[in-house]
Design a protein around this motif. Structure first.
Motif, PDB file in Angstrom:
ATOM      1  N   GLN A 834       0.797  -1.222  -0.034  1.00  0.00           N
ATOM      2  CA  GLN A 834       0.114   0.017  -0.159  1.00  0.00           C
ATOM      3  C   GLN A 834       0.914   1.228   0.138  1.00  0.00           C
ATOM      4  O   GLN A 834       1.968   1.186   0.548  1.00  0.00           O
ATOM      5  CB  GLN A 834      -1.024   0.063   1.241  1.00  0.00           C
ATOM      6  CG  GLN A 834      -1.913   1.236   1.261  1.00  0.00           C
ATOM      7  CD  GLN A 834      -3.115   0.827   0.100  1.00  0.00           C
ATOM      8  OE1 GLN A 834      -3.406  -0.211   0.144  1.00  0.00           O
ATOM      9  NE2 GLN A 834      -3.447   1.953  -0.541  1.00  0.00           N
ATOM     10  N   THR A 836       0.396   5.491   0.869  1.00  0.00           N
ATOM     11  CA  THR A 836      -0.606   6.154   1.350  1.00  0.00           C
ATOM     12  C   THR A 836       0.256   7.297   2.019  1.00  0.00           C
ATOM     13  O   THR A 836       1.234   7.185   2.661  1.00  0.00           O
ATOM     14  CB  THR A 836      -1.520   5.579   2.372  1.00  0.00           C
ATOM     15  OG1 THR A 836      -2.461   6.458   2.646  1.00  0.00           O
ATOM     16  CG2 THR A 836      -0.673   4.847   3.538  1.00  0.00           C
ATOM     17  N   ASP A 838      -2.123   8.766   4.210  1.00  0.00           N
ATOM     18  CA  ASP A 838      -2.995   8.918   5.380  1.00  0.00           C
ATOM     19  C   ASP A 838      -3.112   7.631   6.157  1.00  0.00           C
ATOM     20  O   ASP A 838      -3.999   6.881   5.711  1.00  0.00           O
ATOM     21  CB  ASP A 838      -4.260   9.632   4.588  1.00  0.00           C
ATOM     22  CG  ASP A 838      -5.661   9.853   5.728  1.00  0.00           C
ATOM     23  OD1 ASP A 838      -5.036   9.553   6.991  1.00  0.00           O
ATOM     24  OD2 ASP A 838      -6.550  10.298   5.155  1.00  0.00           O
ATOM     25  N   PHE A 842      -5.838   4.444   6.171  1.00  0.00           N
ATOM     26  CA  PHE A 842      -5.367   3.112   6.022  1.00  0.00           C
ATOM     27  C   PHE A 842      -5.829   2.023   7.061  1.00  0.00           C
ATOM     28  O   PHE A 842      -6.180   1.064   6.692  1.00  0.00           O
ATOM     29  CB  PHE A 842      -3.949   2.869   5.647  1.00  0.00           C
ATOM     30  CG  PHE A 842      -3.392   1.398   5.788  1.00  0.00           C
ATOM     31  CD1 PHE A 842      -3.658   0.598   4.583  1.00  0.00           C
ATOM     32  CD2 PHE A 842      -2.972   0.999   6.650  1.00  0.00           C
ATOM     33  CE1 PHE A 842      -3.152  -0.367   4.366  1.00  0.00           C
ATOM     34  CE2 PHE A 842      -2.384  -0.399   6.416  1.00  0.00           C
ATOM     35  CZ  PHE A 842      -2.365  -1.021   5.424  1.00  0.00           C
ATOM     36  N   THR A 846      -8.531   0.164   5.053  1.00  0.00           N
ATOM     37  CA  THR A 846      -7.878  -0.984   4.057  1.00  0.00           C
ATOM     38  C   THR A 846      -7.223  -1.855   4.766  1.00  0.00           C
ATOM     39  O   THR A 846      -6.925  -2.958   3.999  1.00  0.00           O
ATOM     40  CB  THR A 846      -6.815  -0.075   3.355  1.00  0.00           C
ATOM     41  OG1 THR A 846      -7.696   1.143   2.668  1.00  0.00           O
ATOM     42  CG2 THR A 846      -6.449  -0.922   2.239  1.00  0.00           C
TER      43      THR A 846
END
Length: 882
Positions: A834, A836, A838, A842, A846
């Motif tokens: 992943q 990101t 943020d 997450f 996610t």
């Protein structure tokens, strides 16, 4: 005196001269303008007790016109009528009509700008537009305007843009006379002669066509002499040889006619043939106008002419064979109709005839303008546009001419004449040759220089086997002296033979290793033919110059070896340095080669006196060797020393050399062991710039990271240094130069600490702030210290395993919490699962999907249900969780 067509306009001409200071007369060949008008002016009260000057474009025409007018008065030349031409003057205290060549007029004007005692200056055959004619008219017009408002100027021609000349002369009246000519039947070829202006094979075709036409004309026409126009003396001699081989019989005489032919031979060619003899006159364009060749009823025109061409790009002049203009063709054709109906055979097709240019280009547009520029400077004119010209001198050629004169010391940089230049102008020879003679006198070589100058004014005096060429001018000088000692009589005819052993000082087949620095024993010598008539002309001219300069030193046989030095005084731009056998670089930057190997091919240095202007490298026809010591001694003011400290890519280091140059020639190349440190630094920076600082400097991982951090800081605060590629390239001297002291090579550069170099760009405060705002690493919840990747200054990146961030609720930030890091969340195998910025989103949105996937692939690893309260770990599982 016989009634001539010009007589009908004489009253009109006289009236115009009484009311105007300038008149233009247009009269075709045969009208009688050349010989009748000066005699008529002699009887006019306007010119009582004044001299009449008439300019002719050629010496032969001047002498012939003077003899004809003198005979009409029942006198000898030199009484009432005389002439002044190069190497020949026949005037006396009672002479009132002087027939002169244009160069003589220039000398007279320079000596006496007001032409005191001269009532009128006549420019005959002005359509030929010789350089001296244009100059003479321009000077006369200014003299008339400033000094002699009573001086008359009469411009005469058969083919001329009369209105343009009249306008130049202040709207002078134009008078037109009819001529006396008979019908001339004109015949053209049915098929074009291929490549008329091409190689030697096409020249041979034209010569063969000329011979056939002569033979046909003799067969078709039972009477009348034949006038044949050929481009030059070479073609004349070859055609003459072919005709003699045809055994045309004792009733046919073949007579050459060209400018350098002895006067007796010229007179014989011009005079009518004796009864029972047919005359074939082989001539150049010299017989186009002014001259009347007696008995001519048939003209055969090759359609070619040889004209001088000058290239400002190379500074060299050459003779070029060109097609005649329509005006010239008509002039030639008209020679057949002077005495009665005639015939003209043109060796070109009617289609080609329609393509001929109307008029030939004026010489001022094509010629070497160095003599013109010197004459103008002596006259007191720096800008030629101060004078009135029919065609002003081309700017490029005139600029090149002035540059040459500055190099020869004849002009100051502002174009004004020097004392030496005034001396040169007074000698009446080309500025190059004048400079040579004046430079030779202090060395005791003035006599030899006069001989060499006269020789360079003539065609080559030697003819030899093309298989064993020899361009050495020293051979010609020795042949000249042999001819002089023999009274110019080796044998009958124009040519004598120089057989094996005739020149004992010139050795045969000397090896290159034996030549010595001055090449004092080169040269083939057997089998050369010497043009004795040319030798005699050269000797006569040289003798006249020696007399004028009061040079009386006897000839020394060793003088001949100074030939190269003397040529260098005349042609400093043509000093050549050998770059390969038979190939040379000239000081003007051009290349020069010999067409075939010969003794001079081995010279280390030579001076080219005659070469062409074809292709990349010019072909050398005449030259002489010169010692480098002579060059250094006599041309030291033109020799430049250049110290060059520069980056040498081949050794990847700064090298400092001292180059000694004469123009484009590199005379010496020496190491400079004590270059100035600033020059070394500049050269090293140039090398780094050329090679690229990114590859030349030892960029460590720490240095690259520091640069990326600085780029990040500059992105958020312009007060920080810009270390982008573009900025570092443009400011190389600012950020790198202070750290290069004592360095010269790429190897030296490897000692640099680039981190220190970059940190030197920061202030004390910036150094303190850097770690706080842009730390190199960040400690994550697992306790690991992870490096931040600043390669993208817009979004610094932290690549960390997902398990090491358990318990961390928000994305880590830098720059005092202003900039979130872009997290690359990695699997246990260090692969991104992943990306990101943020982290909170997450975890909440996610993580659970990612957990399922990772738990399936890495079942032994720790995958908690609640990552916000889980224990972070850099291991497979935390220690307290089994």
């Amino acid at each position: 005196m016989a009634l001539l067509p010009i007589n009908t306009v004489l009253p009109q001409l006289m009236k115009a001269l009484h009311t105007h200071t300038g008149v233009v007369l247009v009269a075709p060949p045969g009208a009688g303008k050349t010989t009748r008008i000066p005699l008529a002016l002699l009887e006019d009260e306007l010119f009582a007790n004044q001299r009449i000057l008439m300019l002719e474009p050629r010496r032969l025409a001047a002498r012939t016109a003077a003899r004809f007018m003198a005979a009409a008065l029942g006198e000898q030349v030199g009484e009432t009528v005389g002439y002044r031409v190069r190497l020949d003057t026949r005037v006396g205290p009672k002479t009132r009509i002087e027939v002169i060549t244009e160069g003589v007029l220039t000398r007279m004007l320079q000596h006496d700008p007001g032409l005191e005692g001269v009532g009128i200056v006549i420019f005959d055959e002005f359509h030929e537009r010789n350089l001296h004619a244009d100059l003479g008219l321009a000077l006369c017009l200014q003299a008339q305007a400033l000094l002699r408002d009573d001086l008359r100027i009469l411009v005469m021609s058969a083919t001329l843009d009369a209105q343009a000349v009249a306008k130049l002369m202040g709207q002078a009246p134009v008078i037109i006379s009819d001529g006396q000519s008979y019908e001339v039947a004109t015949h053209y070829l049915e098929r074009q002669i291929e490549a008329r202006l091409g190689a030697a094979t096409s020249v041979a075709r034209i010569e063969a066509a000329v011979v056939r036409s002569i033979s046909d004309a003799l067969d078709k026409h039972e009477e009348g002499d034949v006038l044949v126009f050929l481009p030059g003396t070479g073609e004349i001699r070859r055609v003459e040889s072919r005709l003699k081989a045809m055994k045309l019989g004792s009733s046919v005489q073949i007579m050459p006619l060209y400018g350098s032919l002895p006067q007796e031979s010229q007179d014989k060619a011009i005079a009518p043939a004796v009864p029972g003899i047919r005359k074939i006159v082989l001539t150049t364009s010299i017989a186009e106008s002014s001259l009347t060749v007696g008995g001519i009823r048939i003209v055969i025109d090759s359609g070619l002419s040889r004209v001088p061409r000058f290239s400002p790009r190379t500074g060299m002049a050459r003779l070029e064979t060109v097609q005649v203009s329509l005006a010239s063709a008509d002039q030639r054709r008209g020679r057949a109709g002077r005495l009665g109906p005639g015939t003209c055979y043109r060796l070109w097709t009617e289609a080609e005839h329609k393509l001929l240019v109307p008029l030939s280009r004026p010489e001022i547009a094509e010629a070497d303008l160095a003599p013109l520029a010197l004459e103008l400077a002596a006259w007191g004119v720096a800008d030629p546009l101060e004078l009135q010209w029919l065609d002003p001198p081309p700017q490029a050629a005139f600029s090149q001419a002035r540059s040459l004169l500055v190099q020869l010391g004849a002009l100051h940089a502002d174009g004004s004449i020097t004392a030496a230049g005034r001396q040169m102008a007074g000698l009446g020879m080309h500025p190059r040759l004048a400079h040579m003679v004046l430079s030779a006198i202090p060395l005791g070589l003035g006599e030899l220089a006069c001989e060499l100058a006269a020789m360079l004014n003539e065609r080559d005096i030697l003819k030899g086997d093309p298989a064993t060429p020899n361009a050495d001018l020293r051979l010609r000088l020795e042949a000249l002296h042999m001819a002089m000692r023999s009274g110019f009589e080796y044998s009958s005819g124009d040519f004598g033979r120089v057989e094996h052993g005739a020149m004992p000082r010139l050795q045969h087949n000397t090896k290159e290793s034996e030549l010595g620095s001055a090449m004092k024993a080169p040269l083939y010598h057997e089998g050369f033919s010497v043009d004795l008539a040319a030798c005699k002309r050269i000797w006569t001219e040289a003798k006249q110059w020696k007399k004028e300069l009061q040079l009386t030193r006897p000839y020394n046989t060793e003088d001949v070896f100074a030939c190269g030095l003397l040529l260098a005084f005349a042609f400093p731009d043509r000093i050549g340095q050998r770059r390969a056998q038979g190939s040379f670089r000239l000081s003007n930057g051009r290349g020069a080669t010999f067409a075939q190997m010969q003794p001079l091919s081995a010279a280390a240095y030579l001076v080219a006196a005659e070469l062409d202007d074809q292709g990349t490298d010019s072909r050398v026809y005449l030259a002489a060797p010169i010692d480098i010591e002579e060059v250094e001694r006599h041309f030291h003011s033109s020799i430049e020393q250049q110290k060059v400290t520069a980056w040498d890519e081949s050794v990847q280091a700064v090298r400092s050399r001292t180059y000694v140059r004469l123009g484009a020639l590199l005379l010496k190349d020496m190491a400079n062991h004590s270059p100035h440190p600033d020059e070394v630094l500049a050269a090293l920076l140039n090398g780094i710039s050329e090679q690229g600082w990114a590859t030349m400097l030892p960029w460590s991982k720490a240095a690259n990271q520091l640069r990326e951090r600085l780029r990040f800081m500059h992105r958020h605060d312009a007060e920080w240094p810009d270390v982008s590629d573009e900025a570092l390239t443009e400011s190389l001297g600012h950020w790198l130069a202070p750290h290069l002291h004592g360095m010269k090579s790429r190897g030296d550069l490897q000692r640099l600490n680039v981190v220190d170099v970059l940190e030197s760009l920061l202030s004390w405060e910036q150094r303190r702030m850097l770690n706080e705002w842009a730390p190199t690493h960040i400690t994550v919840p697992s306790g690991s210290r992870i490096a931040i990747d600043y390669s993208d200054c817009e979004a610094p990146t932290l690549a960390v395993r997902l398990q090491e961030l358990f318990g961390l609720k928000q994305t880590p930030r830098i720059a005092r919490e202003r900039v979130p890091l872009l997290l690359h969340l990695l699997s246990p195998a260090q692969r991104p699962v992943q990306v990101t910025s943020d982290l909170a989103s997450f975890w909440s949105n996610t993580y659970f999907e990612v957990k399922k996937d990772l738990k399936g692939r890495y079942p032994k690893h720790y995958w908690p249900d609640d990552p916000l309260v889980a224990m972070p770990t850099s291991r497979v599982r935390p220690k307290n969780i089994q």
